[in-house]
Design a protein around this motif. Structure first.
Motif, short mmCIF file in Angstrom:
data_model
loop_
_atom_site.label_atom_id
_atom_site.label_comp_id
_atom_site.label_asym_id
_atom_site.label_seq_id
_atom_site.Cartn_x
_atom_site.Cartn_y
_atom_site.Cartn_z
N PHE A 1 1.92 -8.71 -13.01
CA PHE A 1 2.56 -8.62 -11.70
C PHE A 1 1.52 -8.04 -10.75
O PHE A 1 1.19 -6.85 -10.82
N VAL A 2 0.99 -8.87 -9.89
CA VAL A 2 -0.16 -8.51 -9.07
C VAL A 2 0.24 -7.53 -7.96
O VAL A 2 1.23 -7.74 -7.26
N GLY A 3 -0.56 -6.48 -7.79
CA GLY A 3 -0.32 -5.49 -6.76
C GLY A 3 -0.70 -6.02 -5.39
O GLY A 3 -1.63 -6.81 -5.24
N GLY A 4 0.02 -5.56 -4.37
CA GLY A 4 -0.25 -5.98 -3.00
C GLY A 4 -0.29 -4.80 -2.06
O GLY A 4 -0.75 -3.71 -2.43
N ASN A 5 0.21 -4.99 -0.84
CA ASN A 5 0.11 -3.95 0.17
C ASN A 5 1.30 -2.99 0.10
O ASN A 5 2.01 -2.75 1.07
N PHE A 6 1.48 -2.43 -1.08
CA PHE A 6 2.51 -1.41 -1.30
C PHE A 6 2.11 -0.59 -2.52
O PHE A 6 1.29 -1.01 -3.34
N ALA A 7 2.68 0.62 -2.62
CA ALA A 7 2.39 1.47 -3.77
C ALA A 7 2.93 0.82 -5.05
O ALA A 7 3.94 0.11 -5.04
N HIS B 1 -3.44 -2.46 -5.70
CA HIS B 1 -4.45 -3.03 -4.81
C HIS B 1 -5.31 -1.91 -4.21
O HIS B 1 -4.81 -0.84 -3.86
N ARG B 2 -6.62 -2.16 -4.13
CA ARG B 2 -7.51 -1.17 -3.51
C ARG B 2 -6.98 -0.74 -2.14
O ARG B 2 -6.44 -1.54 -1.39
N TYR B 3 -7.15 0.54 -1.85
CA TYR B 3 -6.74 1.19 -0.61
C TYR B 3 -5.25 1.52 -0.53
O TYR B 3 -4.83 2.24 0.38
N TYR B 4 -4.43 1.01 -1.44
CA TYR B 4 -3.01 1.28 -1.36
C TYR B 4 -2.60 2.28 -2.45
O TYR B 4 -3.26 2.37 -3.49
N GLY B 5 -1.51 3.00 -2.21
CA GLY B 5 -1.07 4.00 -3.18
C GLY B 5 -2.13 5.05 -3.42
O GLY B 5 -2.64 5.67 -2.49
N THR B 6 -2.49 5.23 -4.67
CA THR B 6 -3.50 6.23 -5.06
C THR B 6 -4.86 5.61 -5.35
O THR B 6 -5.75 6.30 -5.84
N SER B 7 -5.02 4.33 -5.08
CA SER B 7 -6.24 3.61 -5.47
C SER B 7 -7.17 3.45 -4.28
O SER B 7 -7.28 2.37 -3.69
N ALA C 1 -0.28 4.88 12.69
CA ALA C 1 -1.33 4.11 12.03
C ALA C 1 -2.73 4.64 12.34
O ALA C 1 -3.72 4.03 11.93
N GLN C 2 -2.81 5.76 13.05
CA GLN C 2 -4.11 6.39 13.29
C GLN C 2 -4.40 7.48 12.27
O GLN C 2 -5.47 8.08 12.27
N VAL C 3 -3.45 7.73 11.38
CA VAL C 3 -3.65 8.73 10.32
C VAL C 3 -4.66 8.17 9.32
O VAL C 3 -4.49 7.06 8.81
N VAL C 4 -5.72 8.92 9.03
CA VAL C 4 -6.79 8.40 8.18
C VAL C 4 -6.80 9.02 6.79
O VAL C 4 -7.58 8.58 5.93
N ALA D 1 -0.22 6.33 1.80
CA ALA D 1 0.03 6.27 0.36
C ALA D 1 1.35 5.58 0.03
O ALA D 1 1.46 4.88 -0.98
N ILE D 2 2.37 5.78 0.87
CA ILE D 2 3.68 5.18 0.61
C ILE D 2 3.85 3.86 1.38
O ILE D 2 4.25 2.85 0.81
N LEU D 3 3.52 3.88 2.67
CA LEU D 3 3.80 2.73 3.51
C LEU D 3 2.63 1.77 3.66
O LEU D 3 2.81 0.62 4.04
N GLY D 4 1.41 2.24 3.41
CA GLY D 4 0.24 1.38 3.58
C GLY D 4 0.10 0.89 5.00
O GLY D 4 -0.35 -0.24 5.25
N LEU D 5 0.44 1.72 5.97
CA LEU D 5 0.57 1.26 7.34
C LEU D 5 -0.77 0.92 7.99
O LEU D 5 -0.95 -0.17 8.53
#
Length: 498
Positions: free
Chosen positions: A94-100, A127-133, A342-345, A353-357
């Motif tokens: 099950f491939v990861g996407g733009n969500f945790a 997916h890289r950059y999302y969640g904890t990755s 969406a300016q939070v870095v 981490a939760i919303l991937g905004l």
């Protein structure tokens, strides 16, 4: 029961705003409004991972797969479930996407049921950059340069090689990928690019067509409202939006902002604030009507709007809106407030981490577009949400270098690289709900060797990914059985899809 409860966005944000400052409270209620590309498939609210066969892991890979001079690496998370595995069996991912990441879809659902049939080992990745990755220290604009679908595909392929040779210990194990939305597109692109590694791919609501101006989305929402809410509801919304536009054009913007209970007045001559206001007004209706994926809910919302005793359509709509957002002292519908989320870095912040905004918005601005304007004539939401709004959002978040030419070129190259709605891939399956507007950037008609596309009648998004249930329609059951038959065909079982 197949019916799952979709957690309303407002409920999620309650957890994020418990200790928020007043300024943060005004903006976090609408954190997801900066162009969420895709919806995460629904998970039951009471789901708790309890499968003793499910274990977690981390896989180390390159930050930049295409620059031999950059030797930096990072780790992304994954989960494994071997409860059904039989030696010689396939790998299902099950491939990861733009969500945790979640373990739900390797412990429940149609892919999980099919794994029981085929003796498959189940995996899911983040997916890289999302969640904890995260491959970088922060999500500043410069550090987002490694967030590209091509990089994510290489992460996936290198991980599959590792799974085959180190975890499953079967270098010849067949591999079937499944994903939803953007992750569904990744799954089918992986089969297209690496047919010697991926044996088959199923994309549910796979958004394979990048779109600079996704104006058809509003038109489709309008038709869904007309179909299930009725012409009177559609017409009321049409009149309300255009009344608000006319009032603002006549210099009576204070009347509109007072009715809609906005936190900030519209600055004189501020096109962006006007566009932001109409964007949120449209989004509120869309979220209220479609968030629960129920045609009954559409009728209920329409009835609530039309049962008002107000004098005008705009008053009716404003009355409904203020009930819908009753938990807020005012509605944060101005442009600057909406850019803050969406300016939070910080990678670990809930917005990321939760919303991937911020990450989702970056991919929209550089690769995919999918900007939901109201440029189409045949839709009820006025004409004030244009590409100017989305371009301004991209520039406010990532810098002046993001021009319309940059976005257009990113969209063009994405479709050039992957083929858009004509990928010419074999062993792929596309499924879409008839009531999911994202089907317009997916594939709904496709015939190729061992490949097909299904549209599920009278369903919203992702209904076909859950286990066969007694409440499923006959058409939905048939499509789910056909999906399982196609997977069997990819594994060489010789089954014939219905």
């Amino acid at each position: 029961m197949r019916l799952l409860t979709v957690i309303p966005f407002a409920v999620l944000l309650v957890a994020l705003t418990v200790t928020a400052t007043p300024a943060q409270e005004r903006r976090t209620r609408l954190l997801g409004t900066l162009q969420r590309n895709l919806a995460k498939p629904a998970i039951p609210k009471d789901f708790v991972p309890r499968n003793e066969n499910t274990t977690g892991g981390r896989f180390r890979t390159r930050v930049d797969h295409f620059n031999p001079q950059n030797r930096d690496t990072f780790e992304f998370s994954y989960f494994s479930n071997d409860e059904f595995y039989r030696p010689g069996g396939p790998i299902f991912i099950f491939v990861g996407g733009n969500f945790a990441m979640t373990t739900y879809y390797i412990e429940h659902g149609l892919l999980h049921d099919t794994a029981a049939r085929d003796g498959a080992w189940l995996f899911t990745n983040e997916h890289r950059y999302y969640g904890t990755s995260t491959p970088v220290q922060d999500y500043s604009t410069e550090n987002l340069r490694f967030l590209k679908s091509e990089q994510a595909l290489m992460d996936l392929i290198e991980w599959i090689y590792y799974l085959r040779n180190t975890v499953v210990r079967d270098p010849n194990a067949k591999v079937v990928l499944m994903g939803t939305g953007y992750a569904g597109a990744l799954a089918t692109w992986a089969r297209q690019r690496f047919p010697s590694i991926v044996d088959g791919a199923w994309g549910a609501g796979a958004t394979v067509l990048a779109s600079f101006d996704f104006q058809e989305h509003a038109g489709d929402i309008g038709e869904i409202i007309r179909r299930f809410g009725g012409n009177e509801c559609y017409n009321m919304i049409w009149v309300a939006f255009r009344t608000a536009q006319n009032l603002i054009d006549a210099g009576l913007d204070e009347t509109v902002t007072s009715l809609l209970n906005t936190c900030e007045p519209i600055e004189p001559g501020s096109l962006l604030d006007v566009e932001t206001l109409f964007y949120h007004l449209k989004l509120a209706i869309q979220e209220a009507m479609l968030g629960q994926q129920s045609t009954t809910k559409i009728r209920d919302v329409c009835e609530a709007m039309m049962n008002s005793t107000e004098d005008t359509a705009l008053n009716d709509l404003a009355g409904w809106l203020n009930v819908y957002y009753a938990n807020l002292p005012c509605n944060p519908f101005d442009f600057d407030t909406n850019m803050e989320a969406a300016q939070v870095v910080q990678p670990g912040a809930p917005e990321n981490a939760i919303l991937g905004l911020r990450q989702t918005q970056y991919q929209a601005c550089t690769e995919f577009g999918w900007f939901r304007t109201t440029d189409l004539d045949e839709q009820p939401f006025g004409d004030r949400v244009t590409m100017h709004f989305f371009l301004s959002a991209c520039r406010a978040l990532f810098g002046e270098w993001v021009t319309d030419a940059v976005i257009y070129e990113g969209v063009r190259l994405t479709n050039l690289h992957y083929g858009g709605q004509d990928p010419r891939s074999t062993n792929v399956l596309f499924t879409n709900g008839e009531l999911d507007p994202n089907r317009l950037v997916s594939i709904t008609s496709y015939i190729n060797p061992y490949s097909y596309a299904y549209v599920v009648p009278n369903e919203f998004l992702y209904s076909e990914i859950y286990s066969i249930d007694e409440d499923d329609s006959t058409e939905l059951v048939t499509i789910k059985q056909s999906i399982q038959s196609f997977i069997g065909l990819w594994l060489g079982e010789g089954l014939t899809p219905a």
